[in-house]
Design an enzyme around this catalytic site. Sequence first.
Site, PDB file in Angstrom:
ATOM      1  N   CYS A 116      41.678  13.460  27.261  1.00 27.29           N
ATOM      2  CA  CYS A 116      41.570  13.359  25.795  1.00 27.29           C
ATOM      3  C   CYS A 116      42.004  14.689  25.203  1.00 27.29           C
ATOM      4  O   CYS A 116      41.736  15.748  25.764  1.00 27.29           O
ATOM      5  CB  CYS A 116      40.165  13.057  25.248  1.00 27.29           C
ATOM      6  SG  CYS A 116      39.695  11.323  25.334  1.00 27.29           S
TER       7      CYS A 116
HETATM    8  N1  LIG Z   1      38.698  11.316  27.965  1.00 28.86           N
HETATM    9  C1  LIG Z   1      37.778  11.574  27.057  1.00 28.86           C
HETATM   10  O1  LIG Z   1      37.509  12.743  26.740  1.00 28.86           O
HETATM   11  C2  LIG Z   1      37.052  10.376  26.516  1.00 28.86           C
HETATM   12  C3  LIG Z   1      36.123  10.610  25.348  1.00 28.86           C
HETATM   13  C4  LIG Z   1      35.055   9.514  25.233  1.00 28.86           C
HETATM   14  N2  LIG Z   1      34.162   9.552  26.340  1.00 28.86           N
HETATM   15  C5  LIG Z   1      35.714   8.153  25.106  1.00 28.86           C
HETATM   16  O2  LIG Z   1      35.738   7.381  26.017  1.00 28.86           O
HETATM   17  O3  LIG Z   1      36.188   7.836  24.051  1.00 28.86           O
END
Ligand SMILES: NC(=O)CC[C@H](N)C(=O)O
Length: 300
Positions: free
Chosen positions: A2
Amino acid sequence: MCGIVGLHLRNPALYPQLGTLLTGMLCEMQDRGADSAGVAVYGDPRWSPPGHAAVSLVESPLTPAELRTALEELLPPGTPVGVVDASPTLVVNVPVEVDALRTAVATAAPGALVVGFGENIAVLKGVGHPRALADSFGLAAAQGWQGVGHTRMATESAVTPGGSHPYAVGPGQCLVHNGSFSNHATIRRELRTRGVVFDSDNDTEVGARFVADRLAAGLDIETALKELCATFDGFYTLLVSNRESFAVVRDAIACKPAVVAETQDWVAVASEYRALTGLPGIESASLYEPEPERIYAWTR
Ligand SMILES: NC(=O)CC[C@H](N)C(=O)O
Protein backbone atom coordinates in the site's frame (compact mmCIF):
# COMPACT_ATOMS: atom_id res chain seq x y z
CA MET A 1 2.36 -2.94 0.78
CA CYS A 2 0.00 0.00 0.00
CA GLY A 3 1.19 3.49 -0.76
CA ILE A 4 0.40 6.64 1.16
CA VAL A 5 0.90 10.21 0.00
CA GLY A 6 -0.09 13.56 1.43
CA LEU A 7 0.60 17.18 0.60
CA HIS A 8 -0.20 20.11 2.90
CA LEU A 9 0.44 23.41 1.13
CA ARG A 10 1.64 26.40 3.14
CA ASN A 11 2.05 28.76 0.18
CA PRO A 12 -1.27 29.76 -1.48
CA ALA A 13 0.58 30.38 -4.76
CA LEU A 14 0.81 26.58 -5.06
CA TYR A 15 -2.92 25.89 -4.55
CA PRO A 16 -3.63 25.77 -8.32
CA GLN A 17 -1.00 23.03 -8.66
CA LEU A 18 -2.32 20.73 -5.93
CA GLY A 19 -3.91 18.24 -8.32
CA THR A 20 -0.89 17.99 -10.61
CA LEU A 21 1.47 17.49 -7.68
CA LEU A 22 -0.80 14.97 -5.96
CA THR A 23 -1.32 13.00 -9.18
CA GLY A 24 2.44 12.67 -9.60
CA MET A 25 2.85 11.50 -6.00
CA LEU A 26 -0.04 9.01 -6.20
CA CYS A 27 1.05 7.50 -9.50
CA GLU A 28 4.61 7.07 -8.25
CA MET A 29 3.16 4.80 -5.54
CA GLN A 30 1.07 2.72 -7.97
CA ASP A 31 3.32 -0.34 -7.73
CA ARG A 32 2.77 -0.43 -3.95
CA GLY A 33 -0.96 -0.95 -4.51
CA ALA A 34 -2.56 -1.61 -7.88
CA ASP A 35 -5.95 -2.91 -6.58
CA SER A 36 -7.65 0.36 -5.78
CA ALA A 37 -6.87 4.00 -5.13
CA GLY A 38 -8.36 7.12 -3.69
CA VAL A 39 -7.76 10.70 -2.66
CA ALA A 40 -9.21 13.38 -0.42
CA VAL A 41 -8.83 16.91 -1.77
CA TYR A 42 -9.41 19.96 0.41
CA GLY A 43 -10.51 23.19 -1.22
CA ASP A 44 -11.24 22.35 -4.85
CA PRO A 45 -13.80 24.87 -6.16
CA ARG A 46 -15.35 22.43 -8.68
CA TRP A 47 -16.00 19.65 -6.18
CA SER A 48 -16.50 21.52 -2.90
CA PRO A 49 -17.08 25.26 -3.50
CA PRO A 50 -16.83 27.57 -0.47
CA GLY A 51 -20.08 27.85 1.47
CA HIS A 52 -21.34 24.50 0.19
CA ALA A 53 -21.71 21.11 1.85
CA ALA A 54 -20.13 18.33 -0.21
CA VAL A 55 -21.01 14.64 -0.15
CA SER A 56 -19.02 12.06 -2.13
CA LEU A 57 -20.63 8.76 -3.10
CA VAL A 58 -19.81 5.58 -4.98
CA GLU A 59 -22.07 2.84 -6.37
CA SER A 60 -24.86 5.34 -7.03
CA PRO A 61 -27.93 3.67 -8.54
CA LEU A 62 -28.71 7.01 -10.23
CA THR A 63 -26.92 8.80 -13.06
CA PRO A 64 -25.59 12.27 -12.22
CA ALA A 65 -28.59 13.88 -13.97
CA GLU A 66 -31.08 11.63 -12.16
CA LEU A 67 -29.42 12.35 -8.83
CA ARG A 68 -29.59 16.11 -9.43
CA THR A 69 -33.29 15.91 -10.27
CA ALA A 70 -34.03 13.73 -7.24
CA LEU A 71 -32.19 16.14 -4.94
CA GLU A 72 -33.91 19.19 -6.44
CA GLU A 73 -37.23 17.58 -5.59
CA LEU A 74 -36.17 16.92 -1.99
CA LEU A 75 -34.48 20.24 -1.18
CA PRO A 76 -36.26 23.63 -0.85
CA PRO A 77 -37.34 25.02 -4.25
CA GLY A 78 -34.61 26.97 -6.00
CA THR A 79 -31.73 25.33 -4.13
CA PRO A 80 -28.82 25.02 -6.58
CA VAL A 81 -27.65 21.39 -6.74
CA GLY A 82 -24.23 20.53 -8.15
CA VAL A 83 -23.41 16.93 -9.09
CA VAL A 84 -19.89 16.41 -10.43
CA ASP A 85 -19.05 13.16 -12.18
CA ALA A 86 -15.57 12.20 -10.94
CA SER A 87 -16.14 8.62 -12.01
CA PRO A 88 -16.39 6.21 -10.26
CA THR A 89 -17.25 8.77 -7.57
CA LEU A 90 -19.97 11.41 -7.71
CA VAL A 91 -19.51 14.59 -5.70
CA VAL A 92 -22.67 16.48 -4.75
CA ASN A 93 -22.35 20.08 -3.57
CA VAL A 94 -25.19 22.23 -2.31
CA PRO A 95 -25.25 25.44 -0.18
CA VAL A 96 -27.00 23.82 2.80
CA GLU A 97 -25.88 22.27 6.11
CA VAL A 98 -23.83 19.10 5.73
CA ASP A 99 -26.30 16.95 7.69
CA ALA A 100 -29.22 18.17 5.56
CA LEU A 101 -27.37 17.18 2.40
CA ARG A 102 -26.39 13.76 3.80
CA THR A 103 -30.03 13.07 4.65
CA ALA A 104 -31.19 14.18 1.20
CA VAL A 105 -28.56 12.04 -0.56
CA ALA A 106 -29.51 8.97 1.52
CA THR A 107 -33.16 9.46 0.52
CA ALA A 108 -32.46 10.21 -3.15
CA ALA A 109 -29.93 7.42 -3.73
CA PRO A 110 -30.56 4.56 -1.31
CA GLY A 111 -27.89 1.93 -1.82
CA ALA A 112 -25.18 4.43 -2.71
CA LEU A 113 -22.19 4.41 -0.38
CA VAL A 114 -21.23 7.79 1.08
CA VAL A 115 -17.42 7.92 1.15
CA GLY A 116 -16.87 11.46 2.39
CA PHE A 117 -18.72 14.54 3.57
CA GLY A 118 -18.09 17.98 4.96
CA GLU A 119 -17.15 21.45 3.79
CA ASN A 120 -14.19 21.99 1.44
CA ILE A 121 -13.59 18.25 1.02
CA ALA A 122 -14.06 15.82 -1.86
CA VAL A 123 -13.21 12.14 -1.45
CA LEU A 124 -12.74 10.18 -4.65
CA LYS A 125 -12.03 6.47 -4.61
CA GLY A 126 -12.62 3.20 -6.36
CA VAL A 127 -11.31 -0.13 -7.58
CA GLY A 128 -8.76 -0.11 -10.38
CA HIS A 129 -5.30 0.99 -11.30
CA PRO A 130 -4.20 4.25 -9.64
CA ARG A 131 -3.18 5.95 -12.93
CA ALA A 132 -6.52 5.09 -14.58
CA LEU A 133 -8.44 6.28 -11.52
CA ALA A 134 -6.50 9.56 -11.30
CA ASP A 135 -7.37 10.21 -14.97
CA SER A 136 -11.00 9.29 -14.45
CA PHE A 137 -11.32 11.52 -11.35
CA GLY A 138 -9.80 14.44 -13.26
CA LEU A 139 -7.35 14.75 -10.40
CA ALA A 140 -4.66 16.69 -12.23
CA ALA A 141 -7.00 19.70 -12.58
CA ALA A 142 -7.76 19.84 -8.84
CA GLN A 143 -6.89 22.88 -6.76
CA GLY A 144 -6.79 23.37 -3.02
CA TRP A 145 -4.63 23.53 0.07
CA GLN A 146 -4.29 19.89 1.00
CA GLY A 147 -4.54 16.42 -0.51
CA VAL A 148 -4.15 12.88 0.73
CA GLY A 149 -3.90 9.74 -1.42
CA HIS A 150 -3.66 5.97 -1.18
CA THR A 151 -2.85 3.06 -3.48
CA ARG A 152 -4.16 -0.23 -2.09
CA MET A 153 -2.88 -3.78 -2.03
CA ALA A 154 -5.67 -5.41 -0.03
CA THR A 155 -4.76 -7.37 3.08
CA GLU A 156 -7.79 -7.36 5.37
CA SER A 157 -10.90 -7.16 3.23
CA ALA A 158 -12.03 -7.70 -0.34
CA VAL A 159 -11.15 -5.44 -3.25
CA THR A 160 -14.35 -3.41 -3.42
CA PRO A 161 -15.12 0.32 -3.64
CA GLY A 162 -15.99 0.25 0.06
CA GLY A 163 -12.68 -1.47 0.84
CA SER A 164 -10.60 1.23 -0.81
CA HIS A 165 -9.08 4.15 1.04
CA PRO A 166 -9.37 6.98 2.14
CA TYR A 167 -11.83 6.33 4.93
CA ALA A 168 -13.59 9.62 5.52
CA VAL A 169 -16.14 8.79 8.21
CA GLY A 170 -16.29 12.05 10.19
CA PRO A 171 -16.98 15.57 8.91
CA GLY A 172 -14.08 16.75 6.77
CA GLN A 173 -11.94 13.87 8.00
CA CYS A 174 -9.76 11.47 6.07
CA LEU A 175 -7.55 8.53 7.07
CA VAL A 176 -5.25 6.36 4.94
CA HIS A 177 -3.28 3.37 6.18
CA ASN A 178 -0.37 1.20 5.18
CA GLY A 179 -0.26 -1.94 7.29
CA SER A 180 -2.76 -4.12 9.11
CA PHE A 181 -4.44 -3.95 12.50
CA SER A 182 -4.46 -7.35 14.24
CA ASN A 183 -7.15 -6.58 16.86
CA HIS A 184 -9.58 -4.71 14.63
CA ALA A 185 -12.37 -7.28 15.11
CA THR A 186 -12.33 -6.74 18.89
CA ILE A 187 -12.36 -2.96 18.57
CA ARG A 188 -15.11 -3.16 15.94
CA ARG A 189 -17.29 -5.13 18.40
CA GLU A 190 -16.65 -2.56 21.16
CA LEU A 191 -17.52 0.35 18.87
CA ARG A 192 -20.66 -1.46 17.66
CA THR A 193 -21.92 -1.82 21.23
CA ARG A 194 -21.78 1.98 21.39
CA GLY A 195 -23.85 2.34 18.22
CA VAL A 196 -21.08 2.88 15.67
CA VAL A 197 -22.10 1.56 12.22
CA PHE A 198 -19.60 0.19 9.67
CA ASP A 199 -19.70 0.17 5.88
CA SER A 200 -17.09 -2.54 5.24
CA ASP A 201 -15.09 -5.41 6.78
CA ASN A 202 -11.88 -3.44 6.42
CA ASP A 203 -9.44 -3.00 9.33
CA THR A 204 -8.64 0.59 8.34
CA GLU A 205 -12.30 1.56 8.65
CA VAL A 206 -12.11 0.54 12.32
CA GLY A 207 -9.17 2.91 12.82
CA ALA A 208 -11.02 5.71 11.04
CA ARG A 209 -14.20 5.16 13.08
CA PHE A 210 -12.14 5.09 16.28
CA VAL A 211 -10.47 8.42 15.43
CA ALA A 212 -13.81 9.99 14.38
CA ASP A 213 -15.36 8.84 17.66
CA ARG A 214 -12.52 10.39 19.68
CA LEU A 215 -12.63 13.65 17.72
CA ALA A 216 -16.42 13.81 18.20
CA ALA A 217 -15.79 13.42 21.95
CA GLY A 218 -13.71 16.62 21.79
CA LEU A 219 -10.16 15.27 21.63
CA ASP A 220 -7.64 16.98 19.39
CA ILE A 221 -5.99 14.97 16.61
CA GLU A 222 -2.78 14.35 18.57
CA THR A 223 -4.58 12.98 21.62
CA ALA A 224 -6.90 10.89 19.43
CA LEU A 225 -3.90 9.32 17.68
CA LYS A 226 -2.15 8.65 21.02
CA GLU A 227 -5.27 6.76 22.10
CA LEU A 228 -5.22 4.86 18.82
CA CYS A 229 -1.61 3.79 19.45
CA ALA A 230 -2.57 2.59 22.94
CA THR A 231 -5.59 0.65 21.63
CA PHE A 232 -4.63 -0.87 18.26
CA ASP A 233 -2.18 -3.74 17.74
CA GLY A 234 -0.48 -4.42 14.43
CA PHE A 235 1.48 -2.52 11.86
CA TYR A 236 0.63 0.89 10.62
CA THR A 237 1.68 4.12 9.11
CA LEU A 238 -1.36 6.39 9.20
CA LEU A 239 -1.96 9.75 7.61
CA VAL A 240 -4.96 11.52 9.11
CA SER A 241 -6.39 14.88 8.07
CA ASN A 242 -9.24 17.27 8.40
CA ARG A 243 -9.78 20.81 7.08
CA GLU A 244 -7.29 22.28 9.47
CA SER A 245 -4.82 19.55 10.30
CA PHE A 246 -2.61 16.94 8.77
CA ALA A 247 -0.92 14.29 10.95
CA VAL A 248 1.17 11.15 10.61
CA VAL A 249 1.90 8.34 13.06
CA ARG A 250 3.65 4.94 12.90
CA ASP A 251 3.35 1.94 15.21
CA ALA A 252 5.95 1.02 17.83
CA ILE A 253 7.96 -1.16 15.43
CA ALA A 254 7.64 1.25 12.50
CA CYS A 255 8.28 -1.39 9.86
CA LYS A 256 6.00 0.34 7.36
CA PRO A 257 8.02 2.97 5.55
CA ALA A 258 7.33 6.69 5.72
CA VAL A 259 9.22 9.84 4.91
CA VAL A 260 8.35 13.46 5.66
CA ALA A 261 9.67 16.43 3.68
CA GLU A 262 9.16 20.04 4.74
CA THR A 263 9.87 23.39 3.12
CA GLN A 264 8.50 26.87 3.80
CA ASP A 265 5.96 26.20 1.04
CA TRP A 266 4.65 22.73 1.94
CA VAL A 267 4.77 19.61 4.10
CA ALA A 268 4.64 16.26 2.32
CA VAL A 269 4.42 12.67 3.54
CA ALA A 270 4.87 9.51 1.47
CA SER A 271 5.60 5.83 1.88
CA GLU A 272 8.76 6.28 -0.18
CA TYR A 273 10.97 9.22 -1.08
CA ARG A 274 10.50 8.68 -4.83
CA ALA A 275 6.91 9.97 -4.50
CA LEU A 276 8.31 13.34 -3.41
CA THR A 277 10.88 13.95 -6.11
CA GLY A 278 8.53 16.02 -8.32
CA LEU A 279 7.73 18.56 -5.61
CA PRO A 280 9.07 22.09 -6.18
CA GLY A 281 12.06 22.75 -3.92
CA ILE A 282 12.49 19.10 -2.84
CA GLU A 283 16.27 19.44 -3.24
CA SER A 284 16.42 21.80 -0.24
CA ALA A 285 13.62 20.22 1.85
CA SER A 286 14.16 19.04 5.40
CA LEU A 287 13.75 15.24 5.25
CA TYR A 288 13.17 12.71 8.02
CA GLU A 289 11.50 9.42 8.88
CA PRO A 290 8.79 9.69 11.57
CA GLU A 291 9.84 8.10 14.88
CA PRO A 292 7.77 5.17 16.20
CA GLU A 293 4.59 6.16 18.07
CA ARG A 294 5.39 9.88 17.80
CA ILE A 295 2.56 12.04 16.48
CA TYR A 296 3.58 14.63 13.89
CA ALA A 297 0.83 17.18 13.20
CA TRP A 298 0.64 20.38 11.19
CA THR A 299 -2.18 22.92 11.33
CA ARG A 300 -3.18 25.60 8.84
N1 LIG B 1 -1.40 -3.26 2.14
C1 LIG B 1 -1.94 -2.47 3.05
O1 LIG B 1 -1.25 -1.65 3.67
C2 LIG B 1 -3.40 -2.70 3.32
C3 LIG B 1 -4.10 -1.70 4.21
C4 LIG B 1 -5.36 -2.29 4.86
N2 LIG B 1 -5.03 -3.34 5.76
C5 LIG B 1 -6.31 -2.78 3.78
O2 LIG B 1 -6.46 -3.94 3.55
O3 LIG B 1 -6.97 -1.97 3.18
